[in-house]
Design a protein around this motif. Structure first.
Motif, short mmCIF file in Angstrom:
data_model
loop_
_atom_site.label_atom_id
_atom_site.label_comp_id
_atom_site.label_asym_id
_atom_site.label_seq_id
_atom_site.Cartn_x
_atom_site.Cartn_y
_atom_site.Cartn_z
N HIS A 1 0.80 -1.23 0.00
CA HIS A 1 0.00 0.00 0.00
C HIS A 1 0.83 1.28 0.00
N ASP A 2 2.14 1.16 0.10
CA ASP A 2 2.98 2.36 0.14
C ASP A 2 3.19 2.92 -1.26
N ARG A 3 3.71 4.14 -1.31
CA ARG A 3 3.94 4.86 -2.56
C ARG A 3 5.06 4.22 -3.36
N LYS A 4 4.84 4.04 -4.68
CA LYS A 4 5.86 3.56 -5.62
C LYS A 4 6.30 4.75 -6.48
N TYR A 5 7.58 4.83 -6.80
CA TYR A 5 8.06 6.00 -7.56
C TYR A 5 9.15 5.61 -8.55
N TRP A 6 9.36 6.52 -9.51
CA TRP A 6 10.41 6.42 -10.53
C TRP A 6 11.02 7.80 -10.66
N CYS A 7 12.34 7.91 -10.39
CA CYS A 7 12.98 9.22 -10.41
C CYS A 7 14.33 9.15 -11.13
N LYS A 8 14.84 10.32 -11.54
CA LYS A 8 16.12 10.40 -12.23
C LYS A 8 17.07 11.28 -11.43
N ILE A 9 18.32 10.79 -11.26
CA ILE A 9 19.33 11.52 -10.48
C ILE A 9 20.01 12.55 -11.39
N THR A 10 20.05 13.78 -10.93
CA THR A 10 20.70 14.86 -11.69
C THR A 10 22.12 15.07 -11.19
N GLY A 11 22.79 16.06 -11.76
CA GLY A 11 24.19 16.31 -11.43
C GLY A 11 24.41 16.68 -9.98
N ASN A 12 23.42 17.27 -9.31
CA ASN A 12 23.60 17.66 -7.91
C ASN A 12 23.29 16.52 -6.93
N GLY A 13 23.01 15.31 -7.47
CA GLY A 13 22.78 14.16 -6.60
C GLY A 13 21.36 13.99 -6.14
N VAL A 14 20.46 14.90 -6.49
CA VAL A 14 19.06 14.80 -6.09
C VAL A 14 18.31 13.97 -7.12
N CYS A 15 17.40 13.08 -6.63
CA CYS A 15 16.61 12.24 -7.52
C CYS A 15 15.22 12.86 -7.67
N TYR A 16 14.97 13.48 -8.85
CA TYR A 16 13.71 14.17 -9.10
C TYR A 16 12.66 13.18 -9.62
N THR A 17 11.48 13.24 -9.02
CA THR A 17 10.41 12.30 -9.36
C THR A 17 9.92 12.52 -10.78
N ILE A 18 9.82 11.44 -11.54
CA ILE A 18 9.25 11.48 -12.88
C ILE A 18 7.78 11.05 -12.81
N ILE A 19 7.53 9.96 -12.06
CA ILE A 19 6.16 9.47 -11.90
C ILE A 19 6.06 8.69 -10.59
N SER A 20 4.89 8.72 -9.96
CA SER A 20 4.65 7.96 -8.74
C SER A 20 3.23 7.40 -8.77
N SER A 21 2.98 6.47 -7.85
CA SER A 21 1.66 5.85 -7.79
C SER A 21 0.61 6.76 -7.16
N GLU A 22 1.02 7.93 -6.70
CA GLU A 22 0.08 8.90 -6.11
C GLU A 22 -0.38 9.91 -7.16
N HIS A 23 -0.53 9.44 -8.38
CA HIS A 23 -1.09 10.22 -9.49
C HIS A 23 -0.25 11.46 -9.84
N TYR A 24 1.07 11.33 -9.69
CA TYR A 24 1.95 12.45 -10.07
C TYR A 24 2.76 12.04 -11.29
N THR A 25 2.89 12.97 -12.27
CA THR A 25 3.75 12.78 -13.43
C THR A 25 4.41 14.11 -13.75
N SER A 26 5.73 14.08 -13.92
CA SER A 26 6.47 15.29 -14.26
C SER A 26 6.03 15.82 -15.63
N GLY A 27 5.95 17.14 -15.77
CA GLY A 27 5.51 17.75 -17.03
C GLY A 27 6.40 17.41 -18.19
N ASP A 28 7.73 17.25 -17.96
CA ASP A 28 8.66 16.94 -19.04
C ASP A 28 8.42 15.55 -19.63
N TYR A 29 7.73 14.67 -18.88
CA TYR A 29 7.53 13.29 -19.34
C TYR A 29 6.04 12.99 -19.57
#
Length: 494
Positions: free
Chosen positions: A34-62
């Protein structure tokens, strides 16, 4: 449920304008389901920005070219990316949790102008203490190619078994790579599954110039297993007989049941329920009629010799799947020693502690950089497990290092050796007391003066050393006590 973990491919390759699908496999606990599932991409500063998650979120670029699907009952969620671009190359994470730093698996995606179609990751589940069959894809059928099975770590793939006879220490007696079929495919058989066997593996073939595209396999070992932990070690004596049961799923439909002898990653069949018996074992080995309702059949091995010690596999084949279980046989020597013609003492010896060796390393180049292989150079190892069955005729159920040595009469063996020493000590004590008494009488003037040795004192007292009598409780002043060593007894004489 399975042991809490998350597994997935470490490398993905896609073509420009094409698509990729990545699967993440997780343990089917209530929290993970029941927990949140996510897919993210790591950028040059080491932060993993969310692309899509099971909580109905999708990044505008994708938007419009990424999707996420979750199947909680199977413990799997997958991410699909379409319309791939060169800029999509990079490091990604698939994970579970309220943040992108929770439970996750990192992977590298490479987008090429012309990329081969990747094989989907294969999911294999097995019960604790049970067995699994893994189908490895076909490759070239050249005889010189090496088949391998390795476990993926952070930066390398540690070799577990290979067709040249190598088997890692933790999988001794538990893993087998079958010969290649006509298509070039082969199977990996693993039994006596442990919780630490869960993980991501690679299997495939390797040749001199590199390797074929390996198959990724996720192995999950369930914790709520209904299979009992059966004895893995049996003991018999040289010249004796041994019988043991092989188990399979009750009521199952199997094409063949067999017993093979495992050694160095291979397992030639000794006999099966179709009547085959290996020539070297004719007259010595027998399989009883199978009891399908109980899911068991019995194997009898006669005229045991030291050469029979080692690993054996019970197997039941159903299509491409084989259910296997391993058992290790120890053959002990029985030596009889006697202390008298009517008392014999059986003594059983077991092998000593395992020798310690020096760890060495091998490598299989080209798989995640390097596939390392750990082994030990030494004289051999001995399993720590000592589960032994109830002894049957011709078998011994002793634990390692335990010996039996007991007289049939039940008398203590130390008594014959200690008794003469005790008698001698008593005699010395009595003599010392006699001398002390004579000296005391001399000082007190109660007796007449005596000179010389103890023999003179005895003569003057008028004692005859040849007559045996019982000792009085209160001897008269004229009586002297003497201890003589004759036939091994201490006696009082007047």
């Amino acid at each position: 449920p399975v042991w809490s973990s998350l597994y997935g491919s470490r490398f993905l390759t896609g073509g420009v304008g094409g698509s990729i699908t990545h699967q993440c496999f997780y343990s089917s606990t209530p929290a993970n389901k029941h927990d949140r599932k996510y897919w993210c991409k790591i950028t040059g500063n080491g932060v993993c920005y969310t692309i899509i998650s099971s909580e109905h979120y999708t990044s505008g670029d994708y938007e419009g070219r990424v999707s996420l699907g979750d199947v909680p009952q199977n413990g799997t969620f997958s991410v699909t990316m379409t319309g791939l671009r060169s800029s999509d190359t990079g490091t990604y994470r698939c994970g579970i949790g309220t943040t992108n730093e929770g439970l996750f698996v990192s992977l590298n995606l490479t987008v090429l102008a012309d990329a081969p179609v990747p094989r989907p990751t294969q999911l294999v589940r097995g019960d604790l203490h049970g067995s699994v069959t893994v189908l490895c894809p076909s490759g070239d059928t050249q005889a010189g190619e090496k088949r391998f099975w390795c476990k993926v770590g952070r930066s390398s793939c540690t070799l577990v078994a290979s067709s040249d006879g190598y088997v890692s220490r933790s999988f001794q007696g538990r893993v087998l790579l079958t010969p290649r079929e006509s298509s070039g495919a082969f199977k990996v058989l693993i039994n006596d599954l442990k919780k630490e066997d869960s993980g991501l593996y690679l299997c495939g073939t390797q040749r001199l110039g590199g390797q074929h595209s390996p198959q990724e396999v996720v192995l999950q070992v369930t914790t709520a297993s209904a299979l009992p932990r059966r004895p893995k070690f049996l003991s018999g004596t040289v010249g004796g007989s041994l019988s043991f049961q092989c188990h399979h799923e009750p009521g199952g439909s199997y094409e063949r049941k067999y017993l093979c002898r495992w050694k160095g990653g291979s397992c030639p069949v000794l006999l099966d329920d179709h009547g085959f018996v290996l020539e070297a074992y004719r007259g010595r080995i027998q399989m009883s009629r199978s009891d399908a309702a109980r899911g068991a059949y019995t194997v009898l091995l006669r005229q045991l010799g030291e050469q029979d010690a080692g690993w054996y596999w019970c197997g039941a084949q159903s299509g491409h799947t084989e259910h296997t279980a391993s058992v290790k046989l120890r053959v002990l020597q029985e030596i009889c020693s006697s202390q008298d013609p009517e008392t014999t003492t059986p003594v059983r010896f077991t092998s000593g502690p395992a020798a310690h060796g020096t760890p060495t390393q091998r490598s299989v180049p080209g798989l995640m950089g390097t596939a390392t292989e750990s082994t030990t150079v030494g004289t051999g190892t001995q399993d720590s497990s000592t589960l032994l069955p109830t002894a049957t005729p011709g078998t011994s159920a002793t634990s390692p290092g335990e010996t039996f040595q007991e007289s049939s009469s039940g008398e203590p063996r130390l008594l014959p050796a200690v008794l003469p020493a005790l008698v001698l000590l008593i005699c010395i004590a009595v003599t010392a007391l006699t001398l002390a008494k004579v000296k005391l009488r001399k000082k007190m003037g109660e007796g007449r003066r005596t000179t010389g040795n103890l023999e003179t004192a005895l003569d003057r007292a008028g004692l005859s050393p040849g007559k045996e009598e019982t000792t009085e409780e209160n001897p008269s002043p004229e009586e002297v006590q003497e201890c003589r060593m004759g036939s091994g007894k201490c006696r009082w004489v007047f």
